[in-house]
Design an enzyme around this catalytic site. Structure first.
Site, PDB file in Angstrom:
ATOM      1  N   GLU A 207       0.816  -1.058   0.061  1.00 33.97           N
ATOM      2  CA  GLU A 207       0.013   0.044  -0.154  1.00 33.97           C
ATOM      3  C   GLU A 207       1.053   1.293   0.069  1.00 33.97           C
ATOM      4  O   GLU A 207       0.651   2.211  -0.549  1.00 33.97           O
ATOM      5  CB  GLU A 207      -1.001  -0.116   1.268  1.00 33.97           C
ATOM      6  CG  GLU A 207      -1.743  -0.987   1.214  1.00 33.97           C
ATOM      7  CD  GLU A 207      -2.570  -1.118   2.555  1.00 33.97           C
ATOM      8  OE1 GLU A 207      -3.813  -1.204   2.594  1.00 33.97           O
ATOM      9  OE2 GLU A 207      -1.943  -1.638   3.524  1.00 33.97           O
TER      10      GLU A 207
ATOM     11  N   GLY B 183     -10.744  -7.114   7.961  1.00 32.96           N
ATOM     12  CA  GLY B 183     -11.634  -8.368   8.029  1.00 32.96           C
ATOM     13  C   GLY B 183     -13.079  -7.796   8.102  1.00 32.96           C
ATOM     14  O   GLY B 183     -13.436  -6.850   9.341  1.00 32.96           O
TER      15      GLY B 183
ATOM     16  N   MET C 122      -5.849  -4.055  13.333  1.00 34.32           N
ATOM     17  CA  MET C 122      -4.980  -4.107  14.308  1.00 34.32           C
ATOM     18  C   MET C 122      -4.109  -2.835  14.510  1.00 34.32           C
ATOM     19  O   MET C 122      -3.167  -2.683  15.192  1.00 34.32           O
ATOM     20  CB  MET C 122      -4.016  -5.318  13.706  1.00 34.32           C
ATOM     21  CG  MET C 122      -4.305  -6.675  13.242  1.00 34.32           C
ATOM     22  SD  MET C 122      -3.450  -7.811  12.824  1.00 34.32           S
ATOM     23  CE  MET C 122      -2.407  -8.127  14.297  1.00 34.32           C
ATOM     24  N   GLU C 123      -4.455  -1.591  14.094  1.00 37.17           N
ATOM     25  CA  GLU C 123      -3.904  -0.442  14.434  1.00 37.17           C
ATOM     26  C   GLU C 123      -5.019   0.910  14.487  1.00 37.17           C
ATOM     27  O   GLU C 123      -4.594   1.590  15.321  1.00 37.17           O
ATOM     28  CB  GLU C 123      -3.153  -0.104  13.099  1.00 37.17           C
ATOM     29  CG  GLU C 123      -1.979  -0.906  12.588  1.00 37.17           C
ATOM     30  CD  GLU C 123      -2.704  -2.255  11.744  1.00 37.17           C
ATOM     31  OE1 GLU C 123      -3.587  -1.961  11.147  1.00 37.17           O
ATOM     32  OE2 GLU C 123      -1.994  -3.075  11.644  1.00 37.17           O
TER      33      GLU C 123
ATOM     34  N   ASP D 105     -11.139  -9.828   3.796  1.00 32.55           N
ATOM     35  CA  ASP D 105     -11.306 -11.113   4.270  1.00 32.55           C
ATOM     36  C   ASP D 105     -12.636 -11.173   5.269  1.00 32.55           C
ATOM     37  O   ASP D 105     -13.048  -9.821   5.701  1.00 32.55           O
ATOM     38  CB  ASP D 105     -10.181 -11.969   4.959  1.00 32.55           C
ATOM     39  CG  ASP D 105      -9.810 -11.073   5.950  1.00 32.55           C
ATOM     40  OD1 ASP D 105      -8.587 -10.269   5.749  1.00 32.55           O
ATOM     41  OD2 ASP D 105     -10.337 -11.331   7.158  1.00 32.55           O
TER      42      ASP D 105
END
Ligand code: ADE
Length: 233
Positions: free
Chosen positions: A12, A78, A175-176, A199
Site C-alpha cells: 500500500e 476483516g 490491528m491499528e 477477508d
C-alpha cells in the site's frame, strides 16, 4: 496543511509513493518517513507496520517530529457485520480496542483513565474521506461505523463469533486504528481511516488477505488518497 498518509502494508505504501515522484526520505524511530507533495499538498507517507504499538509509535512521531495537521490511514480489514463483504470499503466513525480488558478494575474495553472505550474519528475528515472513496471507487459499497482493533489477526470461527456477539455494531476488525485514534485524541489531531475489506475474519482469512493486499487493496489505497488530496470535485 500537512497530511500524514499511513499504511500498514508495504504494497500500500509503494502504491501511494508512486503518486509522489518528488518525495525524500527521513528516518526516525527506525521508520522511513517519505515527505513530498501530492496534488500540491504536503504529504508525509509512512508504513505503520502491524499492530497497535507500532501504529501508536508511528502516529506520535508523525505528530511530534513531522508536525502533521491530520492523519489518514488506508488499509485492509476483516469484515465482521453481516453484509460487510470482501471488496467493500469501511470508513471508521469510531474505534474500540477489542483486546483491552482491565476488568474488574475498569469495565471491559474501557481504556483506563480515559473513561471511554470508544474513540471517535474526526467527523469532517471522515466525511471527506468517504466522499473520496466514492469518487475513487465508483460502485463500491461504503459502510460507516465502528471499527475494532486488537493485536490479533482474527482467523477462527470461534473468535469471529465471540467478537460479533460482544460487539454487534462492529463493522470490521483490524490491528491499528484504535491505537492511532487514542494518540490523535491525546494530541487533538484529526484522524480518519478507510479500510478495504480483504477477508471475512474467518478460517479463510489468511489466504484471502495476502492475495487481496497484493492485488487489490494497494490500488484502492492509492486511488482513495489521490481523490482525497485532489479535494472536492
Ligand atoms: N486485517 C485484515 N484482515 C484482518 C483480520 N482478519 N484480523 C485482523 N486484522 C485484519
Amino acid at each position: 496543511m500537512r497530511t500524514a498518509v499511513v499504511s500498514a502494508m508495504l504494497e500500500e505504501l509503494h502504491a501511494v509513493l508512486a503518486l509522489m515522484p518528488d518525495e525524500h526520505k527521513q528516518v526516525a524511530a527506525g521508520r522511513e518517513f517519505f515527505l513530498g507533495q501530492l496534488h500540491g499538498q504536503e504529504v508525509v507517507a509512512v508504513l505503520s507496520r502491524i499492530g497497535k504499538v507500532a501504529a501508536a509509535t508511528t502516529a506520535a512521531v508523525l505528530i511530534e517530529r513531522f508536525e502533521v495537521d491530520r492523519i489518514v490511514f488506508t488499509g485492509v480489514a476483516g469484515g465482521l457485520a453481516p453484509g460487510v463483504e470482501v471488496g467493500h470499503a469501511v470508513v471508521a466513525q469510531c474505534f474500540l480496542q477489542h483486546d483491552m480488558d482491565a476488568s474488574p478494575i475498569f469495565p471491559k474495553y474501557e481504556v483506563p483513565l480515559y473513561g471511554a472505550s470508544r474513540f471517535d474519528a474526526d467527523a469532517t475528515l471522515s466525511e471527506e474521506l468517504a466522499r473520496a472513496v466514492r469518487r475513487a471507487l465508483p460502485g463500491t459499497t461504503v459502510h460507516c461505523g465502528l471499527v475494532i482493533s486488537g493485536d490479533r489477526f482474527v482467523s477462527t470461527a470461534a473468535e469471529n463469533l465471540a467478537l460479533r456477539e460482544a460487539l454487534p455494531d462492529a463493522l470490521a476488525v483490524e490491528m491499528e486504528g484504535a491505537a492511532i485514534a487514542q494518540v490523535c485524541r491525546d494530541y487533538g489531531v484529526p484522524f480518519a481511516a478507510v479500510r478495504t475489506i480483504s477477508d471475512r475474519a474467518d478460517y479463510e482469512a489468511h489466504g484471502d488477505f495476502l492475495s487481496f493486499v497484493r492485488d487489490v487493496a494497494s490500488r484502492h489505497s492509492a486511488a482513495i488518497v489521490e481523490a482525497l488530496l485532489a479535494g472536492p470535485s
